[in-house]
Design an enzyme around this catalytic site. Structure first.
Site, PDB file in Angstrom:
ATOM      1  N   CYS A 118      -2.984  19.113   9.361  1.00 44.19           N
ATOM      2  CA  CYS A 118      -4.117  17.871   9.320  1.00 44.19           C
ATOM      3  C   CYS A 118      -4.146  17.271  10.536  1.00 44.19           C
ATOM      4  O   CYS A 118      -4.186  17.698  11.769  1.00 44.19           O
ATOM      5  CB  CYS A 118      -4.249  16.982   7.977  1.00 44.19           C
ATOM      6  SG  CYS A 118      -5.701  16.367   7.704  1.00 44.19           S
ATOM      7  N   HIS A 162      -4.429  21.148   4.207  1.00 40.58           N
ATOM      8  CA  HIS A 162      -3.059  20.983   3.631  1.00 40.58           C
ATOM      9  C   HIS A 162      -2.572  22.168   2.828  1.00 40.58           C
ATOM     10  O   HIS A 162      -2.812  22.418   1.612  1.00 40.58           O
ATOM     11  CB  HIS A 162      -3.175  19.855   2.813  1.00 40.58           C
ATOM     12  CG  HIS A 162      -3.691  18.533   3.440  1.00 40.58           C
ATOM     13  ND1 HIS A 162      -2.704  17.591   3.691  1.00 40.58           N
ATOM     14  CD2 HIS A 162      -4.964  17.966   3.691  1.00 40.58           C
ATOM     15  CE1 HIS A 162      -3.163  16.434   4.501  1.00 40.58           C
ATOM     16  NE2 HIS A 162      -4.557  16.819   4.337  1.00 40.58           N
ATOM     17  N   GLU A 195       0.377  22.201   1.660  1.00 41.40           N
ATOM     18  CA  GLU A 195       1.050  21.857   0.376  1.00 41.40           C
ATOM     19  C   GLU A 195       0.067  21.461  -0.459  1.00 41.40           C
ATOM     20  O   GLU A 195       0.851  21.292  -1.830  1.00 41.40           O
ATOM     21  CB  GLU A 195       1.886  20.666   0.714  1.00 41.40           C
ATOM     22  CG  GLU A 195       1.135  19.359   1.007  1.00 41.40           C
ATOM     23  CD  GLU A 195       0.374  18.894   2.015  1.00 41.40           C
ATOM     24  OE1 GLU A 195      -0.212  18.092   2.382  1.00 41.40           O
ATOM     25  OE2 GLU A 195       0.040  19.901   3.039  1.00 41.40           O
TER      26      GLU A 195
END
Length: 217
Positions: free
Chosen positions: A88, A197, A199
Site C-alpha cells: 500500500c 493489501h 494480508e
C-alpha cells in the site's frame, strides 16, 4: 535468518505479521518474523517487508525518523539485492515523489509519481477506492515466481485514494481498473510492491506472500 516487517509508526502491523507467520508455516519455513524499527534487525533479515497506512508525507517522514533505516534499506535492498515487498503506502514510498498534501520526495527506487486517483467523472466510483477488485497480470509476468498459483481475474482488497503513476510501464506487473487503469503490483529486480493489501486478500493475498517468502531473485 528472519523476515523483517518495518515498524515506522504507520499503523497496526499485527495483520501483516500474522499473515507472514501463517505463510511461513505453510511452507514449513522456520524463520522468525520480526516487527522492528531497528536497522540492525533489517540488516540481518533475508526478506524485508515495508507496510504503510496513511498519508505519503507522514509515512516517509516516519521512515526517515528511524535513525539509519533508509541507509540500511539502500544497502540491503539496492546494493545487496535482498527481496523487498512494499504494501500500500509502503509501495508508494518507492516512488520519486508523492503529491499528497504537498510534494514529498520518496525513496526513488522506481521512478514515478504518486497522485490522487481520478475516476474520469464516473459518479458511481467513490474515493477512496475501497473493496475487492480484479487484477490483470501484465504480458511478460504471467510466469513470474510471485504469480505462481495466481491468475488474471483474481480478486484482491484495496483501500487507497492515491495511485502510483509508474514512469516505466514495463515495471507495472499487474493492474486493476477503477474508472481508469491503476498499478496494482509494481516491481523491478528484487523489489516488488502491491497497492492492495495481500494480508487482507484471503487466499490470493496469502499465496502472493508465500510466493514472496520463497522468492530468490
Amino acid at each position: 535468518m528472519s523476515v523483517a516487517i518495518i515498524d515506522y509508526g504507520s499503523g497496526n502491523l499485527r495483520s501483516a505479521e500474522k499473515a507472514v507467520e501463517r505463510c511461513l508455516r505453510n511452507r514449513g519455513d522456520r524463520r522468525a518474523v520480526m516487527v522492528t524499527s531497528h536497522p540492525e534487525d533489517v540488516a540481518g533479515a533475508d526478506h524485508i517487508i515495508l507496510p504503510g497506512v496513511g498519508a505519503f508525507g507522514d509515512c516517509i517522514r516516519g521512515l526517515k525518523a528511524l535513525d539509519g533505516m533508509v541507509d540500511c534499506l539502500e544497502q540491503q535492498v539496492i546494493k545487496q539485492g535482498r527481496p523487498f515487498l512494499g504494501i500500500c503506502v509502503g509501495m508508494q514510498l518507492l516512488a520519486s515523489r508523492g503529491h499528497e498534501h504537498g510534494t514529498h520526495k520518496g525513496l526513488g527506487w522506481i521512478s514515478g509519481d504518486v497522485r490522487a486517483i481520478e475516476t474520469d467523472g464516473k459518479q458511481d466510483l467513490k474515493i477512496p477506492h475501497m473493496g475487492w477488485n480484479q487484477i490483470e497480470i501484465m504480458p511478460g509476468y504471467a510466469r513470474h515466481p510471485l504469480f505462481a498459483g495466481i491468475t488474471g481475474g483474481d480478486h484482491v482488497y484495496f483501500v487507497h485514494s492515491y495511485r502510483f503513476e509508474v514512469e516505466n510501464g514495463q515495471q507495472v506487473m499487474a493492474r486493476t481498473e477503477y474508472g481508469t487503469p491503476l498499478a496494482a503490483i509494481i516491481g523491478r529486480d528484487n523489489i516488488v510492491g502491491t497497492q492492495f493489501h495481500p494480508e487482507k486478500s484471503q487466499k490470493v493475498g496469502l499465496r502472493l506472500i508465500e510466493n514472496f517468502l520463497g522468492w530468490r531473485p
